[in-house]
Scaffold this active site. Sequence first.
Site, PDB file in Angstrom:
ATOM      1  N   GLU A   1       0.837  -1.200  -0.059  1.00 15.84           N
ATOM      2  CA  GLU A   1      -0.096   0.177  -0.031  1.00 15.84           C
ATOM      3  C   GLU A   1       0.989   1.302  -0.201  1.00 15.84           C
ATOM      4  OE1 GLU A   1      -2.430  -3.279   1.689  1.00 15.84           O
ATOM      5  OE2 GLU A   1      -0.441  -2.484   2.049  1.00 15.84           O
TER       6      GLU A   1
ATOM      7  N   GLU B   1      13.695  -3.441  -2.484  1.00 10.64           N
ATOM      8  CA  GLU B   1      14.627  -3.607  -3.465  1.00 10.64           C
ATOM      9  C   GLU B   1      14.202  -4.570  -4.373  1.00 10.64           C
ATOM     10  OE1 GLU B   1      19.121  -2.634  -1.573  1.00 10.64           O
ATOM     11  OE2 GLU B   1      18.469  -4.707  -2.046  1.00 10.64           O
TER      12      GLU B   1
ATOM     13  N   ASN C   1       1.566  -8.423  -5.490  1.00 10.92           N
ATOM     14  CA  ASN C   1       1.506  -7.588  -6.678  1.00 10.92           C
ATOM     15  C   ASN C   1       2.560  -8.182  -7.885  1.00 10.92           C
ATOM     16  OD1 ASN C   1       1.420  -5.477  -8.331  1.00 10.92           O
ATOM     17  ND2 ASN C   1       2.494  -3.873  -6.982  1.00 10.92           N
TER      18      ASN C   1
END
Length: 445
Positions: free
Chosen positions: A62, A319, A343
């Site tokens: 988020e 990263e 995601n």
Amino acid sequence: MYVLYSALIVVFALAVSPWLAYQAVRYRKYVGSLGQRLGYLPVAFNIDAESSIWIHAVSVGELLTARPLIAALRARHPSLRVFLSTTTRSAQELARRGGLDVDAVFYFPFDLGFVVRRTLDLVKPRLFLMMETEIWPNLLRECRRRGVKTAVVNGRLSARSFPRYRLVRGFFRHVLADIDRFCVQSDESARRFAEIGAEADRITVTGSLKFDSLESQVGGPQARTKERVLRYFRFAATRPVLVAGSTMKGEEAVVLRMFRRLKAAQPTAVLVLAPRHPERFDEVVRLAQQEGFRTERRTDLPIDAEPRAGVVVLDTIGELATVYQVGTVVFVGGSLVPTGGHNILEPAACGRPVVFGPHMHNFAEIAAAFVANDAGVQVASAGAFEEQVLALMTDPVRRARLGAAARALVDRNRGAKDKTLAVLDALLPSASSRYPSNVRPFRAR
């Protein structure tokens, strides 16, 4: 109902306190954050009691999604302070060192009346934004009483969580009435919000901010960060690289078993394994070593030298999106086990061929779009995962086609940021507003 809700929070907190104590001792979780969660922010937090915009992002996902919105709100409302709250420690750490243009970062308070009142007294928000599905009844009720405008941003209700909200929609109808606007990702989420009590004329389908959060900042701090990270992954162009990102417990064993088969066929192959939760870094390193692989941590890699280990465990935060760029094939975890998926847009934006499992209910609409456009590979089982990845690693033509389709799908779906800002401008007008109001309101059928 609010009294019962608050009582349930207290009972739940007491019930889980032994587990929280164990997490604090074992992993140092929650240590140092309890004061902020109880509404005690540093004295210098907002010492002049200035008005603000408060954005809440639960975790790293988020937070990254909110990044372009934070920058835009700062530019549109320079006279207001911008504060960011998170729930998880990993998001808090990333927010503090991630170059975000915010005035302060703090832990989200417990949703108890006296706690949220104390927090609001210090934060002084004129606008409170909740990323995705962060609905806290007591905080929203107090915002309404104080005249603080509120909005759900990038909102969604998954097929898994929707039935639970619907069971208590009598209560949630009152809770949702305290929210001024709902900026949601899709028509399906809009319908679900309306069904649990949100007024249809407060709902706008703006699309997913996750697509806009992938915009590159060429020459800026992010570009420099990417260059620095990639200097630790100087893989030869011909070396096969499998990146397994955001993996959950139970998935690493499947990935390592498949990787053993891949190494037999392609001895120079390397696996970059990125566990979702930092407290599992040590566990995953041991697991890879027990499987007989030469294993190194990202934090032990020499700069400007190609990693020689067969398995590299990414034991850093923030990263992974950059490391996806070096992948020949990318697997996105949380999807072979029933945790809801993670995601898939970050590797897609890099033009990487993406593989994910059947459990994608947290990203159901995005996953369906990728499958429908032949822009990603969804597998039904661990066995199918092995076969698909092995096939892709030896098929450059199919990899190129999947990667190009994935990147094109991401590019076609940008634009949610401007639509969201147009909605928010109605709540907190900006004299310099330049954004069109051609957003698509939801209409209940």
